[in-house]
Design a protein around this motif. Structure first.
Motif, short mmCIF file in Angstrom:
data_model
loop_
_atom_site.label_atom_id
_atom_site.label_comp_id
_atom_site.label_asym_id
_atom_site.label_seq_id
_atom_site.Cartn_x
_atom_site.Cartn_y
_atom_site.Cartn_z
N ASN A 41 23.61 81.98 -3.69
CA ASN A 41 23.08 80.70 -3.23
C ASN A 41 23.59 80.28 -1.87
O ASN A 41 24.54 80.83 -1.34
CB ASN A 41 23.38 79.61 -4.26
CG ASN A 41 24.86 79.28 -4.36
OD1 ASN A 41 25.61 79.45 -3.42
ND2 ASN A 41 25.28 78.81 -5.50
N ALA A 42 22.91 79.30 -1.34
CA ALA A 42 23.39 78.52 -0.20
C ALA A 42 23.75 77.18 -0.79
O ALA A 42 22.89 76.40 -1.20
CB ALA A 42 22.30 78.38 0.87
N GLY A 43 25.03 76.94 -0.92
CA GLY A 43 25.49 75.74 -1.62
C GLY A 43 26.11 74.72 -0.70
O GLY A 43 26.23 74.92 0.51
N GLY A 44 26.50 73.64 -1.31
CA GLY A 44 27.15 72.57 -0.57
C GLY A 44 26.23 71.82 0.37
O GLY A 44 26.68 71.18 1.31
N LEU A 45 24.93 71.92 0.13
CA LEU A 45 23.99 71.18 0.97
C LEU A 45 24.02 69.71 0.59
O LEU A 45 24.16 69.36 -0.58
CB LEU A 45 22.56 71.70 0.78
CG LEU A 45 22.30 73.19 1.00
CD1 LEU A 45 20.84 73.51 0.72
CD2 LEU A 45 22.69 73.59 2.41
N ALA A 46 23.83 68.86 1.58
CA ALA A 46 23.67 67.43 1.31
C ALA A 46 22.32 67.24 0.62
O ALA A 46 21.36 67.96 0.94
CB ALA A 46 23.72 66.63 2.60
N GLY A 69 33.28 68.21 -13.62
CA GLY A 69 32.15 67.60 -12.92
C GLY A 69 30.87 67.83 -13.69
O GLY A 69 30.87 67.95 -14.92
N GLU A 70 29.77 67.91 -12.95
CA GLU A 70 28.46 68.05 -13.57
C GLU A 70 27.56 68.91 -12.70
O GLU A 70 27.58 68.82 -11.48
CB GLU A 70 27.84 66.66 -13.72
CG GLU A 70 26.48 66.65 -14.36
CD GLU A 70 25.97 65.22 -14.58
OE1 GLU A 70 24.84 65.12 -15.04
OE2 GLU A 70 26.69 64.26 -14.30
N HIS A 86 21.94 71.11 -8.58
CA HIS A 86 22.57 69.96 -7.93
C HIS A 86 23.62 69.38 -8.86
O HIS A 86 23.61 69.65 -10.06
CB HIS A 86 21.53 68.91 -7.52
CG HIS A 86 20.72 68.37 -8.66
ND1 HIS A 86 21.10 67.29 -9.39
CD2 HIS A 86 19.56 68.80 -9.19
CE1 HIS A 86 20.19 67.05 -10.33
NE2 HIS A 86 19.24 67.96 -10.23
N GLY A 87 24.52 68.63 -8.29
CA GLY A 87 25.56 68.01 -9.11
C GLY A 87 26.72 67.54 -8.27
O GLY A 87 26.58 67.29 -7.06
N GLN A 88 27.88 67.43 -8.93
CA GLN A 88 29.13 67.04 -8.30
C GLN A 88 30.25 67.80 -9.00
O GLN A 88 30.27 67.87 -10.23
CB GLN A 88 29.39 65.54 -8.46
CG GLN A 88 28.46 64.69 -7.65
CD GLN A 88 28.76 63.21 -7.81
OE1 GLN A 88 27.82 62.45 -7.97
NE2 GLN A 88 29.99 62.78 -7.74
N PRO A 96 27.97 64.50 -4.13
CA PRO A 96 26.72 65.13 -4.55
C PRO A 96 26.36 66.31 -3.65
O PRO A 96 26.53 66.25 -2.43
CB PRO A 96 25.69 64.01 -4.42
CG PRO A 96 26.47 62.75 -4.47
CD PRO A 96 27.80 63.08 -3.83
N PHE A 97 25.90 67.39 -4.27
CA PHE A 97 25.50 68.56 -3.51
C PHE A 97 24.22 69.14 -4.09
O PHE A 97 23.85 68.87 -5.23
CB PHE A 97 26.59 69.64 -3.52
CG PHE A 97 26.74 70.32 -4.86
CD1 PHE A 97 25.97 71.44 -5.18
CD2 PHE A 97 27.63 69.84 -5.80
CE1 PHE A 97 26.09 72.06 -6.42
CE2 PHE A 97 27.76 70.46 -7.04
CZ PHE A 97 26.98 71.56 -7.34
N VAL A 98 23.58 69.97 -3.29
CA VAL A 98 22.44 70.78 -3.73
C VAL A 98 22.77 72.22 -3.37
O VAL A 98 23.39 72.48 -2.34
CB VAL A 98 21.13 70.35 -3.04
CG1 VAL A 98 19.99 71.30 -3.38
CG2 VAL A 98 20.76 68.92 -3.40
#
Length: 138
Positions: A41-46, A69-70, A86-88, A96-98
């Motif tokens: 993945n490409a994570g940590g997106l706003a 977290g979730e 998505h989650g935290q 919050p991230f996507v």
């Protein structure tokens, strides 16, 4: 530098676009959800970097949560293809991230993918800030 990519599930009921800077890295995780999907993945997106274009009514949501977290793992209910999550996560700043599944991107050139750095996370042990001891299977 961020670039806008378009993506979809296999049947194209779910479509999206995401602003991703691949030079910031991609990720693989050893938690059971990611491992079973072989997710990259490409994570940590706003959240503002992700835009669902079609198919909100077609998205399934596998939710996982705990003291860490979730996370919401999203997939097309028609074809079963995972598109994003998505989650935290507390260890990742609890913001919050996507996260976008790179395999769901329709216009990602292979050259850009293989040039992107990869980091591995030990989600299996809720140790998100560190790589697992073994990563060859990821």
């Amino acid at each position: 530098m961020k670039k806008t990519y378009r993506g979809s599930c296999h049947c194209r009921a779910v479509t999206f676009e995401a602003d991703i800077d691949l030079s910031q890295g991609t990720g693989k995780c050893n938690c059971t959800v990611c491992w079973k999907q072989r997710m990259w993945n490409a994570g940590g997106l706003a959240p503002s970097d992700f835009r669902l274009l079609t198919g909100e009514d077609m998205l399934g949501d596998y939710r996982k949560y705990g003291d860490w977290g979730e996370g919401h793992h999203r997939f097309c209910r028609r074809c079963g293809i995972a598109t994003h999550s998505h989650g935290q996560i507390k260890q990742m700043g609890n913001v919050p991230f996507v996260s976008v599944h790179l395999a769901a991107l329709d216009d990602l050139p292979i050259e850009e993918l293989i040039a992107a750095p990869v980091r591995c996370m030990d989600g299996l042990h809720d140790n998100w800030g560190n790589p697992p001891a073994e990563i060859r299977h990821l």
